[in-house]
Design an enzyme around this catalytic site. Sequence first.
Site, PDB file in Angstrom:
ATOM      1  N   LYS A 178      22.139  44.703  51.045  1.00 63.22           N
ATOM      2  CA  LYS A 178      23.368  45.079  51.749  1.00 63.22           C
ATOM      3  C   LYS A 178      24.037  46.213  50.991  1.00 63.22           C
ATOM      4  O   LYS A 178      24.596  46.025  49.910  1.00 63.22           O
ATOM      5  CB  LYS A 178      24.354  43.899  51.813  1.00 63.22           C
ATOM      6  N   GLU A 253      26.871  43.584  37.492  1.00 66.91           N
ATOM      7  CA  GLU A 253      27.236  44.819  36.780  1.00 66.91           C
ATOM      8  C   GLU A 253      28.589  45.248  37.314  1.00 66.91           C
ATOM      9  O   GLU A 253      28.693  45.652  38.469  1.00 66.91           O
ATOM     10  CB  GLU A 253      26.193  45.923  37.025  1.00 66.91           C
ATOM     11  N   CYS A 287      31.293  53.944  37.003  1.00 72.61           N
ATOM     12  CA  CYS A 287      31.627  52.776  36.180  1.00 72.61           C
ATOM     13  C   CYS A 287      31.648  53.168  34.706  1.00 72.61           C
ATOM     14  O   CYS A 287      32.308  52.527  33.904  1.00 72.61           O
ATOM     15  CB  CYS A 287      30.634  51.659  36.431  1.00 72.61           C
ATOM     16  N   GLU A 388      41.016  49.457  35.092  1.00 72.12           N
ATOM     17  CA  GLU A 388      40.155  50.484  35.687  1.00 72.12           C
ATOM     18  C   GLU A 388      40.919  51.188  36.813  1.00 72.12           C
ATOM     19  O   GLU A 388      41.353  50.551  37.769  1.00 72.12           O
ATOM     20  CB  GLU A 388      38.883  49.819  36.241  1.00 72.12           C
TER      21      GLU A 388
HETATM   22  P1  NAP Z   1      33.378  46.151  45.605  1.00 72.88           P
HETATM   23  O1  NAP Z   1      34.563  46.316  46.469  1.00 72.88           O
HETATM   24  O2  NAP Z   1      33.308  44.956  44.737  1.00 72.88           O
HETATM   25  O3  NAP Z   1      32.114  46.212  46.583  1.00 72.88           O
HETATM   26  C1  NAP Z   1      30.798  46.195  46.101  1.00 72.88           C
HETATM   27  C2  NAP Z   1      29.878  45.629  47.153  1.00 72.88           C
HETATM   28  O4  NAP Z   1      30.194  44.245  47.340  1.00 72.88           O
HETATM   29  C3  NAP Z   1      30.025  46.282  48.524  1.00 72.88           C
HETATM   30  O5  NAP Z   1      28.754  46.367  49.124  1.00 72.88           O
HETATM   31  C4  NAP Z   1      30.925  45.303  49.269  1.00 72.88           C
HETATM   32  O6  NAP Z   1      30.777  45.372  50.664  1.00 72.88           O
HETATM   33  C5  NAP Z   1      30.398  43.984  48.716  1.00 72.88           C
HETATM   34  N1  NAP Z   1      31.330  42.850  48.840  1.00 72.88           N
HETATM   35  C6  NAP Z   1      32.681  42.877  48.951  1.00 72.88           C
HETATM   36  N2  NAP Z   1      33.159  41.607  49.055  1.00 72.88           N
HETATM   37  C7  NAP Z   1      32.100  40.768  49.026  1.00 72.88           C
HETATM   38  C8  NAP Z   1      31.956  39.349  49.094  1.00 72.88           C
HETATM   39  N3  NAP Z   1      33.001  38.525  49.227  1.00 72.88           N
HETATM   40  N4  NAP Z   1      30.706  38.824  49.037  1.00 72.88           N
HETATM   41  C9  NAP Z   1      29.630  39.624  48.894  1.00 72.88           C
HETATM   42  N5  NAP Z   1      29.709  40.984  48.827  1.00 72.88           N
HETATM   43  C10 NAP Z   1      30.931  41.548  48.875  1.00 72.88           C
HETATM   44  O7  NAP Z   1      33.188  47.411  44.637  1.00 72.88           O
HETATM   45  P2  NAP Z   1      33.240  48.950  45.016  1.00 72.88           P
HETATM   46  O8  NAP Z   1      34.661  49.347  45.174  1.00 72.88           O
HETATM   47  O9  NAP Z   1      32.285  49.231  46.116  1.00 72.88           O
HETATM   48  O10 NAP Z   1      32.607  49.617  43.695  1.00 72.88           O
HETATM   49  C11 NAP Z   1      33.367  50.072  42.631  1.00 72.88           C
HETATM   50  C12 NAP Z   1      33.240  49.115  41.463  1.00 72.88           C
HETATM   51  O11 NAP Z   1      31.884  49.010  41.072  1.00 72.88           O
HETATM   52  C13 NAP Z   1      33.977  49.602  40.236  1.00 72.88           C
HETATM   53  O12 NAP Z   1      34.662  48.528  39.645  1.00 72.88           O
HETATM   54  C14 NAP Z   1      32.856  50.091  39.324  1.00 72.88           C
HETATM   55  O13 NAP Z   1      33.185  50.089  37.960  1.00 72.88           O
HETATM   56  C15 NAP Z   1      31.767  49.131  39.664  1.00 72.88           C
HETATM   57  N6  NAP Z   1      30.452  49.664  39.285  1.00 72.88           N
HETATM   58  C16 NAP Z   1      29.792  49.093  38.227  1.00 72.88           C
HETATM   59  C17 NAP Z   1      28.562  49.588  37.810  1.00 72.88           C
HETATM   60  C18 NAP Z   1      27.815  48.953  36.662  1.00 72.88           C
HETATM   61  O14 NAP Z   1      26.595  49.086  36.620  1.00 72.88           O
HETATM   62  N7  NAP Z   1      28.483  48.268  35.742  1.00 72.88           N
HETATM   63  C19 NAP Z   1      27.996  50.666  38.488  1.00 72.88           C
HETATM   64  C20 NAP Z   1      28.695  51.234  39.560  1.00 72.88           C
HETATM   65  C21 NAP Z   1      29.923  50.702  39.954  1.00 72.88           C
HETATM   66  P3  NAP Z   1      31.690  46.293  51.619  1.00 72.88           P
HETATM   67  O15 NAP Z   1      32.349  47.306  50.729  1.00 72.88           O
HETATM   68  O16 NAP Z   1      30.720  46.910  52.550  1.00 72.88           O
HETATM   69  O17 NAP Z   1      32.638  45.392  52.298  1.00 72.88           O
END
Ligand code: NAP
Length: 498
Positions: A178, A253, A287, A388
Amino acid sequence: MAKALLEVEKLANYINGEWAEGKEFTSVINPATGEQVVQVPLSGGKAVNEAVQAAKVAQKEWALTPAPQRAEVLYEVGRIMKERKEHLAKLLTLENGKVLEEARGEVQEGIDMAFYMAGEGRRLFGQTTNAELKDKFAMSMRAPIGVVGIITPWNFPIAIATWKSFPAIVAGNAVIWKPATETPIMAFELAKIYEEAGLPKGVINVVYGSGSTVGDAMVHHDDIRVISFTGSNETGSHIAAECGRQLKKVSLELGGKNAVIVMDDADIDLAVEGIIWSAFGTSGQRCTACSRVIVHEDVKEQLEQRLLTEMEKLTIGNGLDEDVKVGPIINDAGMEKIKKYMEIGKQEGAKLLAGGYPLTEGNLAKGNYFAPTLFSDVTGDMRIAQEEIFGPVVSLIPVKSFEEAIEVNNNVTYGLSSSIFTSDVNRVFKAQRDLDTGIVYVNAGTTGAEIHLPFGGTKGTGNGHRDSGVQALDVFTEWKAVYVDYSGKLQRAQIDVD
Ligand code: NAP
């Protein structure tokens, strides 16, 4: 532009080797222009279940396919990605906004991962060891787990998916993926590449939809045995709790609050280059982005002035323009979050030296742009130095010593990446020992991970697993211990040892 690059106006799920059209859709918006790029299906639990049923069947055959043959598909995936690098990079910039140079770099990361993981098809090493009894053989080996779920964020729409799906597939699993709803095009393109590369149907399945429907259905599906998630701490900890209740393996992650340390003996020009690249690249939406600069007080003023000069040179705009260095922020919610931290920083008493506002002049008014921002006189405990922000915002924290720099670096809940600029070899070795992060750079910024090393962080950045590197295989395999007794009699371990 989108029409010239994408042959469809609506994306389709990829389930069991078929393109399954959706019923409900939402728009994918180019953050640089506010224009619709494509429409993406909003699926539900039914599509997840169909994908899992297909994956269960496909995985049985796939696990029996010799790993070197599984790897051949990845070599072909890598070859096609290489051939299409420019096309993929342009589409990536369209959906995510990052500048073309960085989009090309992200696609390259995927290509590197394909060839690296394909090589694992001829390794996937276990260990042979000695048994404690006579005429007995002992070894350990990796076994695929079954159907695995991968959930990816919008900020690296293709690289992260390759870090997860390539090791899962070479190890003999089937995948349900997904992608983030904001950036679904890379998933569509990668699914097409898998198909062309000859991956048997059902081994990879892409299901579009929101996290709260498709993501949630994956997390709760009994036949998905692993969830590999990259995203925010809020979503990650929720998923971990749900997986914990089901005793499901989960790899997380999550976020970062990464710092560059600049010591009094640093090459200041080099440090400035490193900070500018890792703080403002991808508009700070990595990130591993540098969002804190911990600077020795003796060089603080010099560093501040040099940073301000270089920040003024940054060209901001649509990432498809090769001259642009800083692209847009992903969406309105991202803009609001950054704006909120401007107020918090000022209220906390930080000194705003540059930026601090959205950019709305001319064409910039159509997209989401934020001025590169520098706060100074920040203390390590302020919220802008702890939380963050995920935007082009840097907080400068002055310190009196190397020891204090290490302490400030480590005094956050995250532990992803850190960096130190110094010319003192003793400090280099102490820093790599004492910095409490999963990634440490010396005389380079906080970004730039290479795919054959483990990627991930300590503390609140995750739960101890790693993406990429050979370590990624641990997420997608079970260790199996095998004993073969060829003595012809019952030998009891620990008992018949005399
Ligand atoms: P997010 O809002 O947590 O979303 C990440 C993914 O999870 C999306 O595909 C989202 O789907 C899905 N999701 C949301 N709620 C969910 C639930 N209840 N159950 C299952 N899946 C769910 O994060 P983001 O805003 O996209 O990404 C930014 C974050 O990622 C930042 O905090 C960044 O630091 C972190 N990041 C970490 C790394 C690492 O390797 N440490 C690398 C890159 C990014 P939808 O958005 O389609 O609803």
